[in-house]
Design an enzyme around this catalytic site. Structure first.
Site, PDB file in Angstrom:
ATOM      1  N   THR A  11       4.243   2.714   5.551  1.00 46.71           N
ATOM      2  CA  THR A  11       2.833   2.301   5.650  1.00 46.71           C
ATOM      3  C   THR A  11       2.127   3.247   6.609  1.00 46.71           C
ATOM      4  O   THR A  11       2.728   3.674   7.602  1.00 46.71           O
ATOM      5  CB  THR A  11       2.684   0.847   6.157  1.00 46.71           C
ATOM      6  OG1 THR A  11       1.320   0.628   6.535  1.00 46.71           O
ATOM      7  CG2 THR A  11       3.543   0.556   7.364  1.00 46.71           C
ATOM      8  N   GLY A  58       0.830  -1.205   0.000  1.00 46.96           N
ATOM      9  CA  GLY A  58       0.000   0.000   0.000  1.00 46.96           C
ATOM     10  C   GLY A  58       0.862   1.250   0.000  1.00 46.96           C
ATOM     11  O   GLY A  58       1.879   1.304   0.677  1.00 46.96           O
ATOM     12  N   ASP A 106       2.297  -0.425  11.928  1.00 44.65           N
ATOM     13  CA  ASP A 106       2.195  -1.779  12.485  1.00 44.65           C
ATOM     14  C   ASP A 106       3.484  -2.581  12.330  1.00 44.65           C
ATOM     15  O   ASP A 106       3.456  -3.798  12.286  1.00 44.65           O
ATOM     16  CB  ASP A 106       1.037  -2.529  11.800  1.00 44.65           C
ATOM     17  CG  ASP A 106       1.224  -2.634  10.291  1.00 44.65           C
ATOM     18  OD1 ASP A 106       2.120  -1.967   9.742  1.00 44.65           O
ATOM     19  OD2 ASP A 106       0.466  -3.395   9.660  1.00 44.65           O
ATOM     20  N   ASP A 158      -0.158   2.373   8.538  1.00 44.15           N
ATOM     21  CA  ASP A 158      -0.732   1.595   9.644  1.00 44.15           C
ATOM     22  C   ASP A 158       0.079   1.619  10.943  1.00 44.15           C
ATOM     23  O   ASP A 158      -0.444   1.268  11.997  1.00 44.15           O
ATOM     24  CB  ASP A 158      -0.916   0.133   9.216  1.00 44.15           C
ATOM     25  CG  ASP A 158      -1.813  -0.002   8.000  1.00 44.15           C
ATOM     26  OD1 ASP A 158      -2.656   0.886   7.782  1.00 44.15           O
ATOM     27  OD2 ASP A 158      -1.665  -0.995   7.250  1.00 44.15           O
ATOM     28  N   ARG A 184       0.989  -4.980  -6.031  1.00 44.05           N
ATOM     29  CA  ARG A 184       1.034  -6.215  -5.256  1.00 44.05           C
ATOM     30  C   ARG A 184       1.431  -7.307  -6.238  1.00 44.05           C
ATOM     31  O   ARG A 184       1.023  -7.311  -7.394  1.00 44.05           O
ATOM     32  CB  ARG A 184      -0.316  -6.476  -4.598  1.00 44.05           C
ATOM     33  CG  ARG A 184      -0.641  -5.378  -3.567  1.00 44.05           C
ATOM     34  CD  ARG A 184      -1.363  -5.887  -2.337  1.00 44.05           C
ATOM     35  NE  ARG A 184      -1.073  -5.071  -1.146  1.00 44.05           N
ATOM     36  CZ  ARG A 184      -1.736  -3.956  -0.820  1.00 44.05           C
ATOM     37  NH1 ARG A 184      -2.699  -3.499  -1.565  1.00 44.05           N
ATOM     38  NH2 ARG A 184      -1.417  -3.298   0.290  1.00 44.05           N
ATOM     39  N   HIS A 244     -23.482  14.824  21.883  1.00 44.16           N
ATOM     40  CA  HIS A 244     -23.099  13.908  20.812  1.00 44.16           C
ATOM     41  C   HIS A 244     -22.137  12.861  21.344  1.00 44.16           C
ATOM     42  O   HIS A 244     -21.637  12.982  22.470  1.00 44.16           O
ATOM     43  CB  HIS A 244     -22.418  14.677  19.681  1.00 44.16           C
ATOM     44  CG  HIS A 244     -21.147  15.330  20.129  1.00 44.16           C
ATOM     45  ND1 HIS A 244     -21.027  16.668  20.323  1.00 44.16           N
ATOM     46  CD2 HIS A 244     -19.949  14.791  20.474  1.00 44.16           C
ATOM     47  CE1 HIS A 244     -19.811  16.935  20.750  1.00 44.16           C
ATOM     48  NE2 HIS A 244     -19.143  15.814  20.849  1.00 44.16           N
ATOM     49  N   GLY A 266       5.537  -2.121   3.671  1.00 52.71           N
ATOM     50  CA  GLY A 266       5.040  -2.617   4.952  1.00 52.71           C
ATOM     51  C   GLY A 266       5.519  -4.021   5.240  1.00 52.71           C
ATOM     52  O   GLY A 266       6.488  -4.512   4.635  1.00 52.71           O
ATOM     53  N   ASP A 267       4.811  -4.641   6.134  1.00 54.00           N
ATOM     54  CA  ASP A 267       5.141  -5.966   6.634  1.00 54.00           C
ATOM     55  C   ASP A 267       5.299  -7.007   5.514  1.00 54.00           C
ATOM     56  O   ASP A 267       6.282  -7.753   5.481  1.00 54.00           O
ATOM     57  CB  ASP A 267       3.966  -6.353   7.549  1.00 54.00           C
ATOM     58  CG  ASP A 267       4.301  -7.463   8.471  1.00 54.00           C
ATOM     59  OD1 ASP A 267       5.255  -7.310   9.235  1.00 54.00           O
ATOM     60  OD2 ASP A 267       3.612  -8.503   8.398  1.00 54.00           O
ATOM     61  N   ARG A 283      -5.138   7.559   2.795  1.00 53.69           N
ATOM     62  CA  ARG A 283      -3.832   7.114   2.282  1.00 53.69           C
ATOM     63  C   ARG A 283      -3.110   8.191   1.492  1.00 53.69           C
ATOM     64  O   ARG A 283      -1.886   8.124   1.310  1.00 53.69           O
ATOM     65  CB  ARG A 283      -4.029   5.880   1.396  1.00 53.69           C
ATOM     66  CG  ARG A 283      -4.290   4.603   2.144  1.00 53.69           C
ATOM     67  CD  ARG A 283      -3.112   3.656   2.058  1.00 53.69           C
ATOM     68  NE  ARG A 283      -2.963   3.118   0.739  1.00 53.69           N
ATOM     69  CZ  ARG A 283      -3.464   1.963   0.326  1.00 53.69           C
ATOM     70  NH1 ARG A 283      -4.154   1.223   1.153  1.00 53.69           N
ATOM     71  NH2 ARG A 283      -3.260   1.545  -0.882  1.00 53.69           N
ATOM     72  N   GLY A 304      -6.054   0.761   9.034  1.00 54.03           N
ATOM     73  CA  GLY A 304      -5.058   0.258   9.976  1.00 54.03           C
ATOM     74  C   GLY A 304      -4.824  -1.239   9.853  1.00 54.03           C
ATOM     75  O   GLY A 304      -4.045  -1.807  10.611  1.00 54.03           O
ATOM     76  N   ARG A 305      -5.553  -1.878   8.940  1.00 58.60           N
ATOM     77  CA  ARG A 305      -5.500  -3.345   8.791  1.00 58.60           C
ATOM     78  C   ARG A 305      -5.720  -3.994  10.161  1.00 58.60           C
ATOM     79  O   ARG A 305      -6.702  -3.702  10.806  1.00 58.60           O
ATOM     80  CB  ARG A 305      -4.172  -3.780   8.162  1.00 58.60           C
ATOM     81  CG  ARG A 305      -3.966  -3.168   6.775  1.00 58.60           C
ATOM     82  CD  ARG A 305      -3.729  -4.224   5.732  1.00 58.60           C
ATOM     83  NE  ARG A 305      -2.364  -4.687   5.749  1.00 58.60           N
ATOM     84  CZ  ARG A 305      -1.734  -5.134   4.660  1.00 58.60           C
ATOM     85  NH1 ARG A 305      -2.345  -5.146   3.489  1.00 58.60           N
ATOM     86  NH2 ARG A 305      -0.507  -5.567   4.740  1.00 58.60           N
ATOM     87  N   ARG A 338     -25.029   7.651  12.828  1.00 58.25           N
ATOM     88  CA  ARG A 338     -24.616   7.855  11.435  1.00 58.25           C
ATOM     89  C   ARG A 338     -23.226   7.257  11.289  1.00 58.25           C
ATOM     90  O   ARG A 338     -22.397   7.369  12.202  1.00 58.25           O
ATOM     91  CB  ARG A 338     -24.533   9.355  11.091  1.00 58.25           C
ATOM     92  CG  ARG A 338     -25.865  10.043  11.028  1.00 58.25           C
ATOM     93  CD  ARG A 338     -26.688   9.582   9.802  1.00 58.25           C
ATOM     94  NE  ARG A 338     -27.933  10.307   9.699  1.00 58.25           N
ATOM     95  CZ  ARG A 338     -29.042  10.053  10.403  1.00 58.25           C
ATOM     96  NH1 ARG A 338     -29.044   9.067  11.278  1.00 58.25           N
ATOM     97  NH2 ARG A 338     -30.132  10.769  10.233  1.00 58.25           N
ATOM     98  N   SER A 356       5.893  -6.504   2.358  1.00 54.89           N
ATOM     99  CA  SER A 356       7.054  -6.157   1.526  1.00 54.89           C
ATOM    100  C   SER A 356       8.352  -6.599   2.205  1.00 54.89           C
ATOM    101  O   SER A 356       9.301  -7.028   1.542  1.00 54.89           O
ATOM    102  CB  SER A 356       7.091  -4.649   1.288  1.00 54.89           C
ATOM    103  OG  SER A 356       5.880  -4.233   0.706  1.00 54.89           O
TER     104      SER A 356
HETATM  105  P1  ADP Z   1       2.584  -4.270   2.660  1.00 56.67           P
HETATM  106  O1  ADP Z   1       4.025  -4.295   2.316  1.00 56.67           O
HETATM  107  O2  ADP Z   1       2.006  -2.890   2.627  1.00 56.67           O
HETATM  108  O3  ADP Z   1       2.304  -5.032   3.929  1.00 56.67           O
HETATM  109  P2  ADP Z   1       1.518  -6.537   1.125  1.00 56.67           P
HETATM  110  O4  ADP Z   1       1.243  -7.356   2.325  1.00 56.67           O
HETATM  111  O5  ADP Z   1       0.484  -6.506   0.053  1.00 56.67           O
HETATM  112  O6  ADP Z   1       1.801  -5.005   1.472  1.00 56.67           O
HETATM  113  O7  ADP Z   1       2.892  -7.063   0.487  1.00 56.67           O
HETATM  114  C1  ADP Z   1       3.432  -6.431  -0.648  1.00 56.67           C
HETATM  115  C2  ADP Z   1       4.096  -7.445  -1.538  1.00 56.67           C
HETATM  116  O8  ADP Z   1       5.171  -8.094  -0.832  1.00 56.67           O
HETATM  117  C3  ADP Z   1       3.227  -8.589  -2.005  1.00 56.67           C
HETATM  118  O9  ADP Z   1       2.391  -8.245  -3.098  1.00 56.67           O
HETATM  119  C4  ADP Z   1       4.284  -9.606  -2.426  1.00 56.67           C
HETATM  120  O10 ADP Z   1       4.810  -9.270  -3.690  1.00 56.67           O
HETATM  121  C5  ADP Z   1       5.372  -9.399  -1.384  1.00 56.67           C
HETATM  122  N1  ADP Z   1       5.269 -10.411  -0.311  1.00 56.67           N
HETATM  123  C6  ADP Z   1       4.376 -10.467   0.696  1.00 56.67           C
HETATM  124  N2  ADP Z   1       4.552 -11.560   1.470  1.00 56.67           N
HETATM  125  C7  ADP Z   1       5.592 -12.244   0.920  1.00 56.67           C
HETATM  126  C8  ADP Z   1       6.282 -13.456   1.258  1.00 56.67           C
HETATM  127  N3  ADP Z   1       5.924 -14.218   2.295  1.00 56.67           N
HETATM  128  N4  ADP Z   1       7.333 -13.836   0.471  1.00 56.67           N
HETATM  129  C9  ADP Z   1       7.701 -13.085  -0.593  1.00 56.67           C
HETATM  130  N5  ADP Z   1       7.082 -11.936  -0.953  1.00 56.67           N
HETATM  131  C10 ADP Z   1       6.051 -11.505  -0.218  1.00 56.67           C
END
Ligand code: ADP
Length: 319
Positions: A125, A11, A129, A127, A72, A215, A102-103, A252, A170-171, A243, A105
């Site tokens: 990211t 993201g 996180d 988030d 992705r 409120h 992020g995580d 983002r 925030g996932r 609401r 990646s």
């Molecule tokens: P973020 O980095 O924001 O957490 P994603 O979870 O969508 O986003 O991961 C981004 C990209 O990282 C994925 O589309 C994929 O190409 C790669 N990726 C994610 N998990 C793995 C993994 N276990 N092994 C190799 N590449 C991964």
């Protein structure tokens, strides 16, 4: 001469551009050639890799999104697909890579590092996180965007004596909801890290109203439930006019804040420094405002923790 690649993945987050700029400028400052990989891991596989010059990262520090585009690439979990990516890098003489993301990646980055490309992760990211850093690049900007929305919604909530339920991103993490809830003076903050009893939430709203509160604002993290589910849950216990507002992707985008630009500049340059010192297989961050680097396996070791003290405070201040 050594060559460094840089990509953004997962993201997008405000401040990614400032991080790219820092990687490019610091590399060139140190006399290193730098290559931009477009569209994240997808671009590594399809060989969408291009040499960058100083001017290529001009006029981007203030822009949201990412100039290198993000994508992705689910097939990157397959060793054969990563091998193709590694061949593409090696064919250009690139032996080092900065992955901003992020995580997910980071998991791809860890694999690449194990398979022969010296890799450093930079936390990008909204988030917040990721372990091994106090803040991720983009968190501060998204937080301020949400606060602005909460402030505006509060005007209407007060005028119409309604309960507003605001769903934030925030996932699986509650940081954005918690910080925005505290800063926006929300009566209730629902985060995945701490299960909430909706009956108790309803009672709090009722007792507030009996004291003459006009409120009530509930900030709910997307990792807990949707705003409409939250309204349904609440209506099981209390008859209030609600609401719902789902802030969505507006969170983002946008101009990165000063905090995010400075954090991104520091971390991008630090990533280059580490690679030049022969350090790799780590993610950079700041801990207590000092630059730090944490091995990928340590980053993944524990699940992300919420600031418990801040959560307690949020409850104390929203009585
Ligand atoms: P973020 O980095 O924001 O957490 P994603 O979870 O969508 O986003 O991961 C981004 C990209 O990282 C994925 O589309 C994929 O190409 C790669 N990726 C994610 N998990 C793995 C993994 N276990 N092994 C190799 N590449 C991964």
């Amino acid at each position: 001469m050594r060559k460094i690649g840089v990509l953004t993945s997962g993201g997008d987050a405000p401040g990614m551009n400032a991080a790219i700029r820092a990687v490019v400028r610091k590399s060139i400052y140190e006399g290193v050639e730098v290559y931009g990989v477009f569209q994240g891991y997808q671009g590594l596989v399809t060989d969408n890799i291009h040499k960058l010059e100083l001017g290529d990262v001009g006029d981007i520090i203030q822009r949201g999104g990412t100039k290198l585009y993000s994508a992705r690439c689910p097939e990157f979990i397959e060793p054969a697909v990563r091998q193709k990516a590694i061949e593409n890098l090696k064919a250009k003489g690139i032996d080092s890579l900065v992955v901003i993301g992020g995580d997910g990646s980071y998991r791809g980055a860890q694999r690449l590092d194990e398979e022969g490309i010296k890799t450093i992760g930079v936390p990008g990211t909204i988030d917040n996180d990721i372990n091994g850093t106090d803040y991720t690049i983009g968190f501060d900007t998204a937080l301020n965007t949400i606060i602005d929305a909460v402030d505006r919604i509060r005007d209407t909530a007060t005028s119409h004596e309604r309960t507003f339920i605001i769903e934030v991103m925030g996932r699986d993490a509650g940081d954005l909801a918690l910080w925005a809830g505290v800063a926006g003076g929300a009566e209730t903050i629902l985060i995945p890290e701490s299960p909430s009893d909706m009956k108790e939430v309803a009672e709090r709203i009722e007792s507030g109203m009996s004291r003459g509160k006009k409120h009530s604002i509930i900030v709910v993290a997307e990792g807990v439930m949707s705003a409409s589910q939250c309204a349904d849950e609440l209506h099981k216990y209390i008859n209030v006019d609600t609401r719902e507002s789902v802030l969505g992707h507006m969170q983002r985008g946008g101009k990165p804040t000063g905090q995010d630009r400075v954090l991104a500049s520091r971390l991008g340059a630090f990533a280059v420094d580490l690679l030049l010192d022969g350090v790799h297989g780590k993610a950079v961050g700041t801990e207590n405002n000092k630059l730090s680097a944490t091995r990928f396996d340590k980053v993944f070791e524990e699940s992300h923790m919420i600031d418990e003290g801040l959560y307690r405070l949020s409850r104390e201040l929203s009585i």
